[in-house]
Design a protein around this motif. Structure first.
Motif, PDB file in Angstrom:
ATOM      1  N   TYR A  17      44.797  40.842  38.069  1.00 29.43           N
ATOM      2  CA  TYR A  17      44.102  39.397  37.240  1.00 29.43           C
ATOM      3  C   TYR A  17      45.295  38.467  36.924  1.00 29.43           C
ATOM      4  CZ  TYR A  17      40.118  42.628  37.190  1.00 29.43           C
ATOM      5  OH  TYR A  17      39.264  43.622  37.827  1.00 29.43           O
ATOM      6  N   LEU A  18      45.204  37.288  37.416  1.00 30.22           N
ATOM      7  CA  LEU A  18      46.214  36.450  37.217  1.00 30.22           C
ATOM      8  C   LEU A  18      45.885  35.179  36.277  1.00 30.22           C
ATOM      9  CD1 LEU A  18      47.104  36.034  41.011  1.00 30.22           C
ATOM     10  CD2 LEU A  18      48.038  37.670  39.494  1.00 30.22           C
ATOM     11  N   ASN A  19      46.676  34.397  36.090  1.00 29.96           N
ATOM     12  CA  ASN A  19      46.637  33.384  35.200  1.00 29.96           C
ATOM     13  C   ASN A  19      45.919  33.739  33.692  1.00 29.96           C
ATOM     14  OD1 ASN A  19      47.309  31.705  37.299  1.00 29.96           O
ATOM     15  ND2 ASN A  19      45.493  31.723  38.222  1.00 29.96           N
ATOM     16  N   ASP A  20      44.730  33.023  33.365  1.00 25.02           N
ATOM     17  CA  ASP A  20      43.858  33.423  32.069  1.00 25.02           C
ATOM     18  C   ASP A  20      42.780  34.155  32.257  1.00 25.02           C
ATOM     19  OD1 ASP A  20      42.529  31.625  33.173  1.00 25.02           O
ATOM     20  OD2 ASP A  20      42.201  30.277  31.416  1.00 25.02           O
ATOM     21  N   THR A  21      42.900  35.030  33.291  1.00 22.49           N
ATOM     22  CA  THR A  21      41.387  35.908  33.565  1.00 22.49           C
ATOM     23  C   THR A  21      41.206  36.961  32.785  1.00 22.49           C
ATOM     24  OG1 THR A  21      42.631  37.045  35.336  1.00 22.49           O
ATOM     25  CG2 THR A  21      41.238  35.147  36.184  1.00 22.49           C
ATOM     26  N   ASN A  22      42.356  37.515  32.310  1.00 23.65           N
ATOM     27  CA  ASN A  22      42.172  38.699  31.263  1.00 23.65           C
ATOM     28  C   ASN A  22      41.330  38.178  29.666  1.00 23.65           C
ATOM     29  OD1 ASN A  22      43.287  41.124  32.443  1.00 23.65           O
ATOM     30  ND2 ASN A  22      45.015  40.111  32.472  1.00 23.65           N
ATOM     31  N   GLU A  23      41.866  36.866  29.654  1.00 25.52           N
ATOM     32  CA  GLU A  23      41.468  36.492  28.424  1.00 25.52           C
ATOM     33  C   GLU A  23      40.070  36.218  28.444  1.00 25.52           C
ATOM     34  OE1 GLU A  23      44.333  35.673  29.708  1.00 25.52           O
ATOM     35  OE2 GLU A  23      45.987  36.248  28.049  1.00 25.52           O
ATOM     36  N   LYS A  24      39.708  35.242  29.602  1.00 29.09           N
ATOM     37  CA  LYS A  24      38.299  35.134  30.028  1.00 29.09           C
ATOM     38  C   LYS A  24      37.266  36.250  29.887  1.00 29.09           C
ATOM     39  CE  LYS A  24      38.714  30.740  32.545  1.00 29.09           C
ATOM     40  NZ  LYS A  24      38.795  29.872  33.753  1.00 29.09           N
ATOM     41  N   ILE A  25      37.848  37.365  30.655  1.00 29.34           N
ATOM     42  CA  ILE A  25      36.935  38.389  30.861  1.00 29.34           C
ATOM     43  C   ILE A  25      36.620  39.124  29.261  1.00 29.34           C
ATOM     44  CG2 ILE A  25      36.792  40.876  31.466  1.00 29.34           C
ATOM     45  CD1 ILE A  25      38.273  39.962  33.771  1.00 29.34           C
ATOM     46  N   ALA A  26      37.753  39.180  28.586  1.00 23.35           N
ATOM     47  CA  ALA A  26      37.455  39.508  27.175  1.00 23.35           C
ATOM     48  C   ALA A  26      36.422  38.555  26.322  1.00 23.35           C
ATOM     49  CB  ALA A  26      38.832  39.450  26.233  1.00 23.35           C
ATOM     50  N   GLU A  27      36.729  37.272  26.696  1.00 22.09           N
ATOM     51  CA  GLU A  27      35.788  36.371  26.128  1.00 22.09           C
ATOM     52  C   GLU A  27      34.479  36.492  26.566  1.00 22.09           C
ATOM     53  OE1 GLU A  27      35.974  31.856  27.090  1.00 22.09           O
ATOM     54  OE2 GLU A  27      36.749  32.162  24.947  1.00 22.09           O
ATOM     55  N   TYR A  28      34.095  36.850  27.760  1.00 21.03           N
ATOM     56  CA  TYR A  28      32.777  36.919  28.334  1.00 21.03           C
ATOM     57  C   TYR A  28      32.056  38.249  27.741  1.00 21.03           C
ATOM     58  CZ  TYR A  28      34.026  33.696  31.930  1.00 21.03           C
ATOM     59  OH  TYR A  28      34.455  32.359  32.482  1.00 21.03           O
ATOM     60  N   GLU A  29      32.844  39.291  27.708  1.00 19.52           N
ATOM     61  CA  GLU A  29      32.324  40.516  27.046  1.00 19.52           C
ATOM     62  C   GLU A  29      31.805  40.226  25.526  1.00 19.52           C
ATOM     63  OE1 GLU A  29      34.075  43.800  30.343  1.00 19.52           O
ATOM     64  OE2 GLU A  29      35.073  43.365  28.376  1.00 19.52           O
ATOM     65  N   LYS A  30      32.834  39.680  24.916  1.00 24.08           N
ATOM     66  CA  LYS A  30      32.578  39.392  23.472  1.00 24.08           C
ATOM     67  C   LYS A  30      31.211  38.614  23.139  1.00 24.08           C
ATOM     68  CE  LYS A  30      34.427  35.788  21.391  1.00 24.08           C
ATOM     69  NZ  LYS A  30      35.546  34.974  20.669  1.00 24.08           N
TER      70      LYS A  30
END
Length: 621
Positions: free
Chosen positions: A528-541
């Motif tokens: 998971y590159l760039n800011d994808t980890n943060e985006k995934i966490a945001e989507y799940e939230k």
């Protein structure tokens, strides 16, 4: 039966074949399959739209057999998946005398005038008239207008929020009518409900509630919604908007996608009804507020108007094949940058019209790792339909390329390259079996293929566990050349289907992506590159974690890298970006440098296209 096609060798050009056949009036096609006159809207003699009323009339009628046509990883020239779908249907209908429908996507004009050409099939297995199919089915135009209305609404809303007070915004959003009364629209009521404000009279809102209501406060850096156009235009991939003198410096970077990549197109394809489409439109997330709250098309106020623009496009277009079997053309999302399947509504109408003993042949775009995986995990979840059989289209040409032969060398006999390349087909057969449906392999034979090469492919398919593997010569012989394929499909549909999804929706986003990567692509893992980890966490939230996964990746390889042909191993897939298409109903990881706007080659197909002195179209293929 009466012979409909006078076969010629060599096979004339696709457009010459298409223009040589006498069409049945489309009303006659409709009557032949049980569509009533009041359920058909005529658009000339060769195309009509089917009203959704037919579903209500036939709601208690059993469905027919549901057949998915998919393929191996293709070359840039395509491997004849649509040609096979049409040839199979012509054989079932005109030669086995069974009721049948073909359900196909509406083709984008991008590839039509780019490198791939049209999508009506080819040779003696075509949808006709091919000019109408490739150029005049209007679904994409409605999608583009709806998409771009939302784009305009986004920039307009940001502009007015920057230049007006809360009081001024509220006054203009809720103006008084001639009686001096003010009211909220349906979209405004939805916005208020989202804010926890349960008031229906604009005069009852407090100053704080007015501020929350009128200020979307959309963060320009988070806007994912882009404008679209239905041509390949690389120079629109990145643009700036707001350069006009009256936009007061509201400049931002954005870009265009090709129209078939629009979330509106996916919504059209996945909707089960007008109500469903309206709900999905409202859920489209265009970006985030500066407080991290998802901003939707409903918040913008455009979802209702977008639905109105696309309302007529919910009706599939009825056309015909060369052998007068019926075709429903509807929706057209790409399979590498969207889910790549024709509409649920078209499939449901066709399944009811053919009845319990009939067949519906529907196609998934590109290789089975793209369109078919999404057909099973996304489309079937939304529709509730269960397929009876899947057909994997293979060519010796593509498999030789997967075995190391260059594209120029693929027409030459090369058994060694073929033996190396059949691992691509084997992996696709194994993948399709994971979904619990019988698999038939259709070898789309070219005149340059030798018997030895054909045997290598058929033996590999059967060794991988295919229910059957047969040669099909529908390009040069029409339905007659696909009789063995049709009989194999008929037998496969009598087998017990143990259909199952690949993953559960309640699994975390990363878990679902990992399952697809390992089980379908054969990857060792996911990065998971760039800011994808943060985006995934945001989507799940934000509650998007229970959506299915729609991976955007190259169609030429199981991996993210188009150069990794055959059955690659020892690789990891990089998720460069990830988006939430909440209206469509999936999360959208992007692998590698995948573009949502194709470019044109040095020698595009439009060089061939022209008209003669009588107005006949020339050069489409």
């Amino acid at each position: 039966m009466k012979k409909l096609i006078n076969l010629k060798s060599p096979v004339p050009s696709d457009i010459d074949v298409s223009q040589s056949l006498k069409l049945w009036p489309i009303r006659r096609i409709a009557q032949s399959v049980g569509i009533q006159d009041n359920e058909l809207e005529l658009h000339g003699d060769s195309r009509g739209r089917i009203k959704l009323d037919v579903l209500e009339r036939l709601k208690n009628k059993p469905n027919g057999k549901y057949v998915l046509v998919t393929g191996i990883n293709p070359t840039p020239f395509g491997e004849g998946k649509t040609t096979t779908s049409v040839g199979l249907s012509q054989s079932i209908g005109a030669h086995l005398n069974k009721k049948v429908f073909t359900c196909l996507r509406c083709p984008s004009r991008g590839p039509t005038f780019g490198i791939k050409g049209g999508a009506a099939g080819g040779g003696y297995s075509q949808v006709i008239p091919m000019e109408t199919f490739n150029l005049d089915v209007p679904d994409i135009d409605a999608v583009a207008i709806a998409n771009n209305l939302l784009s305009a609404a986004i920039d307009t809303r940001m502009f007015h929020e920057r230049t007006q007070t809360n009081k001024g915004l509220f006054k203009r959003l809720c103006p008084a009518d001639k009686k001096g009364e003010r009211f909220f629209t349906k979209a405004m009521i939805s916005r208020l409900t989202k804010l926890g404000i349960h008031k229906t009279n604009p005069n009852d809102l407090t100053k704080e509630e007015i501020a929350d209501f009128v200020r979307l406060d959309l963060d320009p850096e988070t806007i994912s919604w882009r404008r679209v156009v239905d041509v390949n235009d690389r120079f629109l991939r990145g643009i700036t908007v707001g350069n006009g003198p009256k936009e007061r410096g509201q400049i931002r970077s954005t870009g265009f996608d090709i129209a078939v990549a629009s979330e509106c197109m996916v919504i059209l394809a996945l909707s089960n009804s007008l109500h469903d489409m309206r709900e999905r439109m409202g859920k489209i997330v265009v970006g985030m507020s500066k407080k991290g709250v998802p901003i939707t098309a409903e918040d913008i106020g455009a979802a209702g108007a977008m639905t109105v623009l696309m309302k007529e496009s919910l009706k599939p277009s009825l056309m015909q094949t060369l052998e007068r079997t019926p075709v429903l053309v509807h929706a057209g999302p790409f399979a590498n940058i969207a889910h790549g399947n024709s509409s649920i509504i078209a499939d449901k109408i066709a399944l009811k019209l053919v009845g319990e003993e009939g067949y519906v042949v529907t196609e998934a775009g590109f290789g089975a790792d793209c369109g078919a995986e999404k057909f099973f995990n996304i489309k079937c979840r939304s529709s509730g339909l269960v397929p009876n059989c899947s057909v994997i289209v293979a060519t010796a040409r593509a498999l030789k390329h997967h075995g190391g032969a260059s594209l120029k060398e693929c027409k030459e006999t090369n058994v060694e390259a073929l033996k190396k390349g059949v691992v691509n087909l084997v992996k696709h057969v194994e993948n399709m079996k994971k979904f619990g449906v019988p698999v038939v392999v259709a070898l789309n034979r070219f005149h340059t293929d030798t018997d030895e090469e054909c045997d290598v492919i058929l033996n590999a398919a059967m060794g991988a566990g295919a229910f059957d593997a047969v040669i099909s010569d529908h390009f040069s012989k029409g339905g007659l050349g696909a009789v063995n394929l049709a009989k194999s499909v008929e037998r496969a549909c009598k087998q017990k289907s143990d259909f199952k999804f690949l993953y559960d929706l309640d699994q975390p986003i990363k878990k679902k992506i990992g399952i697809i990567a390992r089980e379908i692509y054969g990857a060792d893992g996911v990065d998971y590159l760039n800011d994808t980890n943060e985006k995934i966490a945001e989507y799940e939230k934000n509650g998007f974690g229970n959506l299915p996964i729609c991976v955007a990746k190259t169609q030429y390889s199981f991996s993210h890298d188009a150069k990794l042909l055959g059955r690659p191993s020892g690789f990891r897939i990089p998720v460069e970006d990830i988006r939430a298409s909440v209206g469509a109903g999936f999360v959208f990881p992007i692998l590698g440098a995948i573009s949502t706007m194709p470019g044109l080659p040095t020698r595009p197909a439009y060089y061939n296209v022209d008209v003669d002195e009588k107005g006949n179209i020339l050069g489409l293929f």
